[in-house]
Design a protein around this motif. Structure first.
Motif, PDB file in Angstrom:
ATOM      1  N   GLY A   1       0.805  -1.201   0.000  1.00  0.00           N
ATOM      2  CA  GLY A   1       0.000   0.000   0.000  1.00  0.00           C
ATOM      3  C   GLY A   1       0.844   1.260   0.000  1.00  0.00           C
ATOM      4  O   GLY A   1       0.363   2.332  -0.340  1.00  0.00           O
TER       5      GLY A   1
ATOM      6  N   ALA B   1      15.643  -8.069   6.268  1.00  0.00           N
ATOM      7  CA  ALA B   1      16.042  -9.434   5.910  1.00  0.00           C
ATOM      8  C   ALA B   1      15.133  -9.920   4.787  1.00  0.00           C
ATOM      9  O   ALA B   1      13.940  -9.613   4.775  1.00  0.00           O
ATOM     10  CB  ALA B   1      15.893 -10.332   7.119  1.00  0.00           C
TER      11      ALA B   1
ATOM     12  N   CYS C   1      13.039 -12.645   2.969  1.00  0.00           N
ATOM     13  CA  CYS C   1      12.377 -13.893   3.359  1.00  0.00           C
ATOM     14  C   CYS C   1      11.993 -14.681   2.116  1.00  0.00           C
ATOM     15  O   CYS C   1      11.849 -14.132   1.033  1.00  0.00           O
ATOM     16  CB  CYS C   1      11.140 -13.596   4.186  1.00  0.00           C
ATOM     17  SG  CYS C   1      11.557 -12.807   5.729  1.00  0.00           S
TER      18      CYS C   1
ATOM     19  N   ASN D   1       1.310 -10.419   5.548  1.00  0.00           N
ATOM     20  CA  ASN D   1       2.291  -9.675   6.343  1.00  0.00           C
ATOM     21  C   ASN D   1       3.093 -10.568   7.276  1.00  0.00           C
ATOM     22  O   ASN D   1       3.811 -10.079   8.144  1.00  0.00           O
ATOM     23  CB  ASN D   1       1.588  -8.562   7.139  1.00  0.00           C
ATOM     24  CG  ASN D   1       1.163  -7.431   6.226  1.00  0.00           C
ATOM     25  OD1 ASN D   1       1.673  -7.319   5.114  1.00  0.00           O
ATOM     26  ND2 ASN D   1       0.229  -6.612   6.671  1.00  0.00           N
TER      27      ASN D   1
ATOM     28  N   ASP E   1       5.792  -5.793   7.728  1.00  0.00           N
ATOM     29  CA  ASP E   1       4.937  -4.666   7.317  1.00  0.00           C
ATOM     30  C   ASP E   1       4.383  -3.879   8.510  1.00  0.00           C
ATOM     31  O   ASP E   1       3.244  -4.072   8.933  1.00  0.00           O
ATOM     32  CB  ASP E   1       3.782  -5.160   6.432  1.00  0.00           C
ATOM     33  CG  ASP E   1       3.109  -3.983   5.723  1.00  0.00           C
ATOM     34  OD1 ASP E   1       3.491  -2.823   6.000  1.00  0.00           O
ATOM     35  OD2 ASP E   1       2.210  -4.214   4.904  1.00  0.00           O
TER      36      ASP E   1
HETATM   37  N1  LIG Z   1      11.331  -8.983   3.776  1.00  0.00           N
HETATM   38  C1  LIG Z   1      10.751  -9.419   2.665  1.00  0.00           C
HETATM   39  N2  LIG Z   1      11.222 -10.511   2.039  1.00  0.00           N
HETATM   40  C2  LIG Z   1      10.624 -10.971   0.896  1.00  0.00           C
HETATM   41  N3  LIG Z   1       9.578 -10.371   0.295  1.00  0.00           N
HETATM   42  C3  LIG Z   1       9.083  -9.266   0.856  1.00  0.00           C
HETATM   43  C4  LIG Z   1       9.633  -8.723   2.071  1.00  0.00           C
HETATM   44  N4  LIG Z   1       8.931  -7.620   2.401  1.00  0.00           N
HETATM   45  C5  LIG Z   1       7.981  -7.490   1.462  1.00  0.00           C
HETATM   46  N5  LIG Z   1       8.070  -8.469   0.533  1.00  0.00           N
HETATM   47  C6  LIG Z   1       7.204  -8.635  -0.667  1.00  0.00           C
HETATM   48  O1  LIG Z   1       6.783  -7.348  -1.082  1.00  0.00           O
HETATM   49  C7  LIG Z   1       5.364  -7.256  -1.050  1.00  0.00           C
HETATM   50  C8  LIG Z   1       4.972  -5.860  -0.587  1.00  0.00           C
HETATM   51  O2  LIG Z   1       5.272  -5.741   0.774  1.00  0.00           O
HETATM   52  P1  LIG Z   1       4.713  -4.579   1.676  1.00  0.00           P
HETATM   53  O3  LIG Z   1       5.117  -4.867   3.058  1.00  0.00           O
HETATM   54  O4  LIG Z   1       5.128  -3.286   1.091  1.00  0.00           O
HETATM   55  O5  LIG Z   1       3.159  -4.568   1.462  1.00  0.00           O
HETATM   56  P2  LIG Z   1       1.957  -5.599   1.666  1.00  0.00           P
HETATM   57  O6  LIG Z   1       2.013  -6.175   3.022  1.00  0.00           O
HETATM   58  O7  LIG Z   1       1.903  -6.600   0.541  1.00  0.00           O
HETATM   59  O8  LIG Z   1       0.732  -4.641   1.487  1.00  0.00           O
HETATM   60  P3  LIG Z   1       0.188  -3.517   2.446  1.00  0.00           P
HETATM   61  O9  LIG Z   1       1.336  -2.672   2.877  1.00  0.00           O
HETATM   62  O10 LIG Z   1      -0.728  -2.803   1.540  1.00  0.00           O
HETATM   63  O11 LIG Z   1      -0.470  -4.248   3.559  1.00  0.00           O
HETATM   64  C9  LIG Z   1       4.911  -8.373  -0.117  1.00  0.00           C
HETATM   65  O12 LIG Z   1       3.609  -8.807  -0.415  1.00  0.00           O
HETATM   66  C10 LIG Z   1       5.959  -9.441  -0.374  1.00  0.00           C
HETATM   67  O13 LIG Z   1       5.602 -10.184  -1.524  1.00  0.00           O
END
Ligand SMILES: Nc1ncnc2c1ncn2[C@@H]1O[C@H](COP(=O)(O)OP(=O)(O)OP(=O)(O)O)[C@@H](O)[C@H]1O
Length: 695
Positions: free
Chosen positions: A226, A435, A437, A493, A534
């Motif tokens: 988001g 990190a 994941c 998340n 997140d």
């Molecule tokens: N630490 C991480 N390792 C691997 N992939 C990640 C990581 N953080 C985020 N992602 C990937 O990036 C995407 C976007 O992450 P982000 O935390 O920005 O938003 P979201 O949780 O998908 O959505 P929102 O913030 O709208 O709830 C995730 O859905 C995931 O696929």
């Protein structure tokens, strides 16, 4: 004294003396590029001015303390004159540094562009801001001019800097004091730094280069959320791959104290079941960014799991809190709205803040908006392409405003205040290094649910119970130790990080490939640590009440499926203030059910979760897992009746260490069986070799 209404452009044009300076003024006075007007977001101008002054102070004073004092002196004087507010404070330092880095970069470009050969006529005829600097940097464009180039003295950078300082000093209270007289700008030192032939210039320029592009190699786009985009990037020094979240800073966030909330909170968290944070910084989006087309291909269906690619299925419903009525379409009213975005994800990822060209738009530089609309926003419905699965956002800032934060193109006047401030068409981004994941729990469950439906086999149930207990431990840490409420707990998340068997908080899970299994073929098992991530919506428990008061009443953001009823109702607001952690417990109740009961289809998921919210669980679940069933129902009860994370962990389901022990024994047994198989194969192979040699 500079009048507060004077703007950056006026300052630039007012020091013009010679022809080219007039050209610059004329350029500025052209209606299409005027920087003042209503469009220039004030805070961007103030930050730019202060970052410029800060750079000058740094260059003119060797001693950092002196340069800081000098900067503060000027800043306080400007504040007294009403020109700036507190943009010179420490809170904004990262942004000022990002701006000054970009200004130096621009300066270097200008130096390299051989600007003394630009004919006046050409400057005058340039009325497109973005074409201005691109023409300067494009020598071939000049060579086509018929008139001989006039080697007119375009205001060189040193002169320009000095003029700005003189201008500021002669128009502000600074001139009243003896400060500047006693400590004049050391122009020879400035010149030394700014001359392109000087090694100092190189040093300065290099120091200001993008940390992201100098330290990291961008590997792929992992996903978007988001608030920004997440990339997999390799650190060039340690060779480790990280997840890097880029969040374009909005004007709204620039003027709020929550600007760096996610990174500030992440930096303080230290728990095996919380995503590990490494560092964060602010910089202007570097050049040479991915072409938008690349984003399409990098965002594969696999990555997105079962998210629907069908934008037509996007059902955008507005829920009016006041009347409890549902409407279709969008409303421009200021009434409080809940926006449900069910299953509306589309494959197209739209990194609207990415730019390919290294052109400079002075208007964009000062106004913070993009003067040219990116092509992809012409051909795609931006709102649809950005809609994410099930996200809910409400308050006076409605959904389209939220999405606008990511659009550099100013579609209408009203959206300006939510726009992304940028430099040279590149937005200021907050980078968060975390990190990396393996996958999200959402993707894991989507793959798992292709193999199972309804009740899970007994041996798998225990694994997911253990997985849930790890998540609970992370949540308990947030609630009890850090005094925080996550506010957006959901499978997307929660991240699964590959681990060694001995790692704290690890769980052994089957690795589902998403492909159909050959009958009786066992799953490969690996250890994972679930990590809560997140933290974009995290709030301290005491802030939950305040956030409800934001925007004059009711405000919240989250995900509809996991949102507790008190988040959706103004009337229940008081309860959420008293029991703010209960919001997370509600979301965990839904998540626990999802872990234990695989859904066959999305429709099934919707209907089972809706029933669960009404207190109804599938018969077979009630029969076979009565303890878990009553726990889930209690987690979805009224806020005051919901158990806390700590209380849940004490229930026999989790407190019984047998779950842990059983899990480990299962893991050992699996390993032994696997080893047995390999040894059997080796034995067979040896027998065959012996047979063939004896024959
Ligand atoms: N630490 C991480 N390792 C691997 N992939 C990640 C990581 N953080 C985020 N992602 C990937 O990036 C995407 C976007 O992450 P982000 O935390 O920005 O938003 P979201 O949780 O998908 O959505 P929102 O913030 O709208 O709830 C995730 O859905 C995931 O696929």
């Amino acid at each position: 004294m500079l009048s507060p209404s004077r703007n950056a452009h006026d300052s630039y044009s007012s020091y013009g003396k010679n022809k080219n300076r007039q050209a610059l003024s004329a350029y500025g006075s052209n209606g299409s590029v005027q920087l003042n007007k209503q469009k220039a977001p004030k805070i961007t101008c103030k930050l730019l001015l202060l970052s410029l002054l800060e750079s000058i102070c740094k260059l003119s004073q060797k001693n950092p303390e002196n340069s800081q004092n000098m900067f503060l002196y000027i800043a306080y004087s400007l504040r007294n004159s009403g020109l700036v507010d507190d943009e010179f404070s420490k809170d904004y330092e990262a942004i000022r540094v990002a701006y000054s880095g970009a200004l130096h970069e621009l300066l270097a470009q200008a130096h390299n562009a051989n600007i003394s050969h630009v004919p006046n006529e050409q400057l005058l005829s340039l009325n497109k801001p973005s074409s201005f600097m691109s023409s300067l940097s494009n020598e071939s464009a000049y060579s086509t001019c018929e008139e001989p180039f006039e080697s007119a003295p375009f205001p060189d950078s040193v002169d320009a800097f000095a003029n700005i300082v003189n201008h500021v000093s002669s128009h502000s209270d600074v001139s009243d004091s003896t400060f500047l007289k006693n400590s004049p700008l050391n122009l020879s030192r400035l010149e030394d730094y700014l001359s392109p032939n000087s090694s100092n210039f190189e040093k300065l320029y290099n120091v200001q280069k993008s940390r992201y592009s100098s330290d990291f190699e961008e590997l792929e786009l992992l996903g978007k959320g988001g608030y920004g985009y997440v990339y997999k990037a390799r650190n060039k020094f340690d060779g480790v791959d990280y997840a890097l979240k880029k969040i374009p800073l909005t004007l709204r966030s620039l003027s709020s104290s929550n600007m760096f909330r996610e990174s500030r909170i992440l930096a303080r968290l230290n728990h095996p079941n919380i995503i590990r944070f490494y560092s964060s910084w602010v910089e202007i989006e570097p050049y040479h960014h991915n072409d938008p087309a690349e984003f399409d291909s990098t965002c594969t269906e696999d990555l997105l799991g079962s998210r629907s690619n069908d934008s037509n299925g996007a059902d955008n419903l507005l829920f009016d809190i006041e009347t409890d009525s549902l409407n279709h379409g969008y409303s421009n009213t200021n009434s409080v709205q809940v926006v449900f975005e069910e299953d509306s994800y589309v494959k197209k990822i739209d990194p609207s803040f990415s730019t390919k060209q290294s052109t400079c738009s002075l208007a964009a530089l000062f106004s913070g908006y993009k003067d040219t609309e990116p092509e992809y926003s012409k051909s795609h419905s931006f709102e649809k392409s950005f809609a994410d699965d099930d996200f809910l956002y409400y308050g006076k800032e409605n959904r389209s405003e939220r999405l606008d934060k990511f659009s550099l193109s100013s579609k209408n006047e009203n959206s300006m205040t939510h726009d992304v401030p940028c430099f040279d068409q590149r937005p200021i981004c907050l980078y968060i290094q975390m990190a990396l994941c393996e996958e999200t729990l959402e993707i894991h469950l989507n793959k798992r649910n292709k193999h199972f439906r309804g009740m899970l086999p007994k041996n798998l149930r225990n694994r997911y119970i253990l997985l849930f207990s790890r998540i609970l431990e992370g949540v308990m840490y947030l609630h009890n130790v850090m005094d925080l409420v996550h506010h957006d707990l959901k499978p997307r998340n929660i991240f699964l990080s590959s681990s060694a068997s001995s790692e704290q908080g690890s769980v052994r899970l089957p690795c589902f490939t998403g492909k159909p299994l050959v009958e009786n073929e066992p799953f490969e098992n690996r250890f994972f640590v679930p990590k809560i991530g997140d933290f974009g919506l995290v709030l301290s428990q005491s802030d939950v009440g305040e956030s409800s008061e934001e925007n004059g009443g009711f405000y919240f953001a989250g995900t509809h499926t996991y949102a507790a009823p008190e988040m959706l109702s103004r009337h229940m607001k008081a309860q959420s203030i008293k029991n703010s952690t209960a919001i997370d417990v509600y979301a965990l109740g839904i998540l626990f059910f999802e872990l234990l009961y695989p859904f066959g289809t999305r429709m099934e998921r919707v209907s089972l979760i809706n029933n669960l919210k009404k207190g109804l669980l599938p018969e077979e679940f009630l029969e076979q897992m009565p303890g878990e069933a009553s726990l889930i129902l209690s987690m979805l009860s009224s806020p005051a009746k919901r158990p806390t994370a700590a209380q849940i962990l004490k229930t026999p389901i989790f407190s019984n260490m047998a779950v842990n022990e059983l899990h480990l024994y299962e893991a050992l047994l699996d390993d032994a069986q696997q080893q047995n198989k390999t040894l059997k194969k080796e034995l067979e192979a040896m027998k065959m070799r012996m047979d063939s040699t004896s024959n």
